[in-house]
Design a protein around this motif. Structure first.
Motif, PDB file in Angstrom:
ATOM      1  N   LEU A  26     -25.538 -25.401 -12.737  1.00  0.00           N
ATOM      2  CA  LEU A  26     -26.812 -25.918 -12.239  1.00  0.00           C
ATOM      3  C   LEU A  26     -26.974 -27.399 -12.583  1.00  0.00           C
ATOM      4  O   LEU A  26     -27.369 -28.213 -11.741  1.00  0.00           O
ATOM      5  CB  LEU A  26     -27.975 -25.120 -12.835  1.00  0.00           C
ATOM      6  N   LEU A  27     -26.672 -27.767 -13.812  1.00  0.00           N
ATOM      7  CA  LEU A  27     -26.881 -29.142 -14.253  1.00  0.00           C
ATOM      8  C   LEU A  27     -25.931 -30.119 -13.567  1.00  0.00           C
ATOM      9  O   LEU A  27     -26.195 -31.327 -13.544  1.00  0.00           O
ATOM     10  CB  LEU A  27     -26.720 -29.235 -15.767  1.00  0.00           C
ATOM     11  N   PHE A 245     -27.257 -11.731   6.950  1.00  0.00           N
ATOM     12  CA  PHE A 245     -26.290 -11.652   5.863  1.00  0.00           C
ATOM     13  C   PHE A 245     -26.928 -11.140   4.569  1.00  0.00           C
ATOM     14  O   PHE A 245     -28.137 -11.241   4.362  1.00  0.00           O
ATOM     15  CB  PHE A 245     -25.605 -12.998   5.633  1.00  0.00           C
ATOM     16  N   VAL A 246     -26.091 -10.599   3.714  1.00  0.00           N
ATOM     17  CA  VAL A 246     -26.530 -10.084   2.421  1.00  0.00           C
ATOM     18  C   VAL A 246     -26.569 -11.233   1.423  1.00  0.00           C
ATOM     19  O   VAL A 246     -25.676 -12.078   1.402  1.00  0.00           O
ATOM     20  CB  VAL A 246     -25.580  -8.979   1.931  1.00  0.00           C
ATOM     21  N   GLU A 247     -27.605 -11.259   0.604  1.00  0.00           N
ATOM     22  CA  GLU A 247     -27.712 -12.333  -0.385  1.00  0.00           C
ATOM     23  C   GLU A 247     -28.361 -11.812  -1.663  1.00  0.00           C
ATOM     24  O   GLU A 247     -28.990 -10.758  -1.680  1.00  0.00           O
ATOM     25  CB  GLU A 247     -28.457 -13.533   0.203  1.00  0.00           C
ATOM     26  N   ALA A 248     -28.180 -12.598  -2.757  1.00  0.00           N
ATOM     27  CA  ALA A 248     -28.553 -12.129  -4.093  1.00  0.00           C
ATOM     28  C   ALA A 248     -29.794 -12.790  -4.663  1.00  0.00           C
ATOM     29  O   ALA A 248     -30.323 -12.308  -5.666  1.00  0.00           O
ATOM     30  CB  ALA A 248     -27.389 -12.353  -5.059  1.00  0.00           C
ATOM     31  N   ASN A 249     -30.266 -13.882  -4.068  1.00  0.00           N
ATOM     32  CA  ASN A 249     -31.332 -14.611  -4.755  1.00  0.00           C
ATOM     33  C   ASN A 249     -32.657 -13.857  -4.745  1.00  0.00           C
ATOM     34  O   ASN A 249     -33.409 -13.926  -5.714  1.00  0.00           O
ATOM     35  CB  ASN A 249     -31.520 -16.010  -4.171  1.00  0.00           C
ATOM     36  N   LEU A 250     -32.971 -13.136  -3.673  1.00  0.00           N
ATOM     37  CA  LEU A 250     -34.214 -12.369  -3.703  1.00  0.00           C
ATOM     38  C   LEU A 250     -34.173 -11.359  -4.849  1.00  0.00           C
ATOM     39  O   LEU A 250     -35.187 -11.154  -5.527  1.00  0.00           O
ATOM     40  CB  LEU A 250     -34.455 -11.659  -2.374  1.00  0.00           C
ATOM     41  N   ALA A 251     -33.029 -10.746  -5.094  1.00  0.00           N
ATOM     42  CA  ALA A 251     -32.928  -9.804  -6.219  1.00  0.00           C
ATOM     43  C   ALA A 251     -33.270 -10.500  -7.524  1.00  0.00           C
ATOM     44  O   ALA A 251     -33.986  -9.954  -8.374  1.00  0.00           O
ATOM     45  CB  ALA A 251     -31.525  -9.205  -6.273  1.00  0.00           C
ATOM     46  N   GLN A 252     -32.782 -11.723  -7.711  1.00  0.00           N
ATOM     47  CA  GLN A 252     -33.074 -12.477  -8.938  1.00  0.00           C
ATOM     48  C   GLN A 252     -34.544 -12.861  -9.027  1.00  0.00           C
ATOM     49  O   GLN A 252     -35.165 -12.782 -10.098  1.00  0.00           O
ATOM     50  CB  GLN A 252     -32.255 -13.761  -8.975  1.00  0.00           C
ATOM     51  N   VAL A 286     -21.637 -13.538  -9.674  1.00  0.00           N
ATOM     52  CA  VAL A 286     -21.372 -14.854 -10.266  1.00  0.00           C
ATOM     53  C   VAL A 286     -19.870 -15.082 -10.314  1.00  0.00           C
ATOM     54  O   VAL A 286     -19.124 -14.255 -10.843  1.00  0.00           O
ATOM     55  CB  VAL A 286     -21.992 -14.958 -11.676  1.00  0.00           C
ATOM     56  N   ASP A 287     -19.424 -16.220  -9.754  1.00  0.00           N
ATOM     57  CA  ASP A 287     -17.992 -16.467  -9.661  1.00  0.00           C
ATOM     58  C   ASP A 287     -17.478 -17.214 -10.892  1.00  0.00           C
ATOM     59  O   ASP A 287     -18.257 -17.594 -11.777  1.00  0.00           O
ATOM     60  CB  ASP A 287     -17.654 -17.177  -8.345  1.00  0.00           C
ATOM     61  N   PRO A 288     -16.172 -17.442 -10.994  1.00  0.00           N
ATOM     62  CA  PRO A 288     -15.616 -18.083 -12.186  1.00  0.00           C
ATOM     63  C   PRO A 288     -16.129 -19.494 -12.446  1.00  0.00           C
ATOM     64  O   PRO A 288     -16.046 -19.986 -13.574  1.00  0.00           O
ATOM     65  CB  PRO A 288     -14.106 -18.087 -11.912  1.00  0.00           C
ATOM     66  N   ASP A 289     -16.655 -20.174 -11.406  1.00  0.00           N
ATOM     67  CA  ASP A 289     -17.218 -21.508 -11.584  1.00  0.00           C
ATOM     68  C   ASP A 289     -18.674 -21.475 -12.052  1.00  0.00           C
ATOM     69  O   ASP A 289     -19.260 -22.534 -12.284  1.00  0.00           O
ATOM     70  CB  ASP A 289     -17.148 -22.288 -10.269  1.00  0.00           C
ATOM     71  N   GLY A 290     -19.254 -20.278 -12.165  1.00  0.00           N
ATOM     72  CA  GLY A 290     -20.649 -20.176 -12.564  1.00  0.00           C
ATOM     73  C   GLY A 290     -21.616 -20.228 -11.408  1.00  0.00           C
ATOM     74  O   GLY A 290     -22.826 -20.332 -11.625  1.00  0.00           O
ATOM     75  N   PHE A 291     -21.134 -20.151 -10.175  1.00  0.00           N
ATOM     76  CA  PHE A 291     -22.018 -20.111  -9.014  1.00  0.00           C
ATOM     77  C   PHE A 291     -22.515 -18.686  -8.768  1.00  0.00           C
ATOM     78  O   PHE A 291     -21.729 -17.738  -8.810  1.00  0.00           O
ATOM     79  CB  PHE A 291     -21.299 -20.583  -7.748  1.00  0.00           C
ATOM     80  N   VAL A 292     -23.808 -18.544  -8.506  1.00  0.00           N
ATOM     81  CA  VAL A 292     -24.367 -17.270  -8.067  1.00  0.00           C
ATOM     82  C   VAL A 292     -24.102 -17.157  -6.572  1.00  0.00           C
ATOM     83  O   VAL A 292     -24.544 -18.003  -5.778  1.00  0.00           O
ATOM     84  CB  VAL A 292     -25.881 -17.213  -8.345  1.00  0.00           C
ATOM     85  N   ARG A 293     -23.399 -16.128  -6.171  1.00  0.00           N
ATOM     86  CA  ARG A 293     -23.069 -15.911  -4.759  1.00  0.00           C
ATOM     87  C   ARG A 293     -23.195 -14.430  -4.407  1.00  0.00           C
ATOM     88  O   ARG A 293     -22.997 -13.582  -5.281  1.00  0.00           O
ATOM     89  CB  ARG A 293     -21.624 -16.346  -4.476  1.00  0.00           C
ATOM     90  N   PRO A 294     -23.442 -14.126  -3.117  1.00  0.00           N
ATOM     91  CA  PRO A 294     -23.850 -15.038  -2.062  1.00  0.00           C
ATOM     92  C   PRO A 294     -25.365 -15.193  -2.072  1.00  0.00           C
ATOM     93  O   PRO A 294     -26.087 -14.240  -2.384  1.00  0.00           O
ATOM     94  CB  PRO A 294     -23.393 -14.318  -0.800  1.00  0.00           C
ATOM     95  N   ALA A 310     -30.991 -20.841  -6.679  1.00  0.00           N
ATOM     96  CA  ALA A 310     -30.410 -19.558  -7.075  1.00  0.00           C
ATOM     97  C   ALA A 310     -29.863 -19.624  -8.496  1.00  0.00           C
ATOM     98  O   ALA A 310     -29.986 -18.668  -9.273  1.00  0.00           O
ATOM     99  CB  ALA A 310     -29.317 -19.138  -6.098  1.00  0.00           C
ATOM    100  N   GLN A 311     -29.244 -20.748  -8.850  1.00  0.00           N
ATOM    101  CA  GLN A 311     -28.775 -20.919 -10.233  1.00  0.00           C
ATOM    102  C   GLN A 311     -29.952 -20.799 -11.199  1.00  0.00           C
ATOM    103  O   GLN A 311     -29.877 -20.136 -12.232  1.00  0.00           O
ATOM    104  CB  GLN A 311     -28.119 -22.295 -10.394  1.00  0.00           C
ATOM    105  N   ALA A 312     -31.048 -21.480 -10.856  1.00  0.00           N
ATOM    106  CA  ALA A 312     -32.214 -21.494 -11.738  1.00  0.00           C
ATOM    107  C   ALA A 312     -32.830 -20.114 -11.863  1.00  0.00           C
ATOM    108  O   ALA A 312     -33.249 -19.706 -12.962  1.00  0.00           O
ATOM    109  CB  ALA A 312     -33.240 -22.500 -11.234  1.00  0.00           C
TER     110      ALA A 312
END
Length: 323
Positions: A26-27, A245-252, A286-294, A310-312
């Motif tokens: 995120l930073l 498409f399916v996404e994860a941010n609403l879940a968060q 969350v992928d190896p780079d720390g990105f929340v996907r998708p 989404a990171q936040a």
């Protein structure tokens, strides 16, 4: 994508290592005013006072002549409101008068400068006269924090009357001149902004009538979204349209709202497991780079990708879980 070093241990799902990875990513991302604001909220809730001070200072350094905090591209009318809490917190901590002056200029923008409808409901972006669901998060907690509870509830009411329908879900965008919904879809992230904004606003007021209204409305949106949750714990980008498409941010975002509601005792304790399950579903992506996907991806949020918000919200949900 950067591959992990040979022999490296992947971050534990939802654990401290994963929180660190998501925060670091995120930073490193470029951020606009609302993205910087929600990053500031994550810093606040994680207890990262060092980041809070820097984000607050930069929000005022980059405040425009109209008074909009951190508004670096000039396109947002109310996204600057997401920075109010972090600037106000830093002012009270440091006593820095520049921060207090920045808050005063921001309030003047909301009260006098920002374009609005005849009933006072503020428009979201320059170049049109539209109300967006996102504004609930940007405006309602900020106006409470700035000592304007009546204005906060008025903005909530103005947006709710235009955007919420009988399902309990919010449409994405309303056009005031034509009097129609120009984006009638029940966008997942938009409903997440509402649920999370109401949860954050609840903490900004001690007035019981306001708290009751905020909690009641948050529960309606949360329940309406959960009715469309997929078997994998995630949601479609338009929550009631399985062709999207399916996404994860609403879940968060819902995890944050639910776990905050449980911690603040306006939701029943047994819903904690729902919030934790929502959080776990997003953490699996969350992928190896720390990105929340998708998630609905920046900069246009019209396809799957990744985003600062989404990171936040991964971090906000983690902090709410700890609470």
């Amino acid at each position: 994508m950067i591959e992990p070093a040979p022999g490296a241990t992947p971050p534990r799902a939802g654990g401290t290592d994963q929180v660190t990875a998501v925060l670091t990513t995120l930073l490193a991302l470029q951020r606009l005013s609302w993205e910087q604001g929600v990053a500031g909220h994550a810093a606040l809730d994680l207890g990262r006072d060092d980041l809070v001070r820097v984000i607050a200072d930069d929000a005022v350094v980059r405040q425009d002549v109209d008074g909009r905090l951190g508004e670096v591209d000039g396109g947002g009318l109310v996204n600057c409101g997401a920075l109010v809490e972090v600037v106000e917190t830093a002012w009270r901590t440091t006593g820095d008068e520049r921060l207090r002056d920045g808050l005063s200029r921001q309030l003047r923008w909301f009260e006098r400068g920002c374009p609005r409808a005849a009933d006072g409901t503020l428009f979201h972006l320059t170049g049109n006269e539209q109300m967006w669901t996102d504004s609930v998060y940007m405006l309602v907690p900020a106006l409470f924090r700035l000592g304007r509870p009546a204005a906060a509830m008025a903005q909530l009411d103005g947006h709710r009357r235009r955007l919420q329908d009988g399902s309990g879900l919010y449409a994405a965008r309303w056009d005031e001149p034509s009097g129609v919904l120009v984006a009638p879809q029940h966008w997942g992230t938009g409903n997440g902004w509402v649920a999370a904004g109401l949860a954050r606003a609840w903490r900004e007021t001690a007035a019981q009538p306001h708290r009751t209204a905020l909690a009641t409305q948050a529960r309606v949106v949360i329940d309406a979204c959960l009715a469309h949750r997929r078997a994998d714990g995630l949601f479609h980008d338009v929550v009631d349209d399985p062709t999207t498409f399916v996404e994860a941010n609403l879940a968060q975002m819902l995890a944050y709202a639910v776990l905050t509601g449980v911690a603040d005792r306006w939701l029943p304790q047994d819903l904690a497991v729902v919030g934790q399950d929502l959080r776990a579903a997003a953490a699996r992506g969350v992928d190896p780079d720390g990105f929340v996907r998708p998630v609905a991806g920046s900069p246009h949020f019209d396809r799957a990708g990744r985003s600062a918000e989404a990171q936040a919200f991964f971090l906000l949900a983690a902090a709410a879980d700890d609470r």
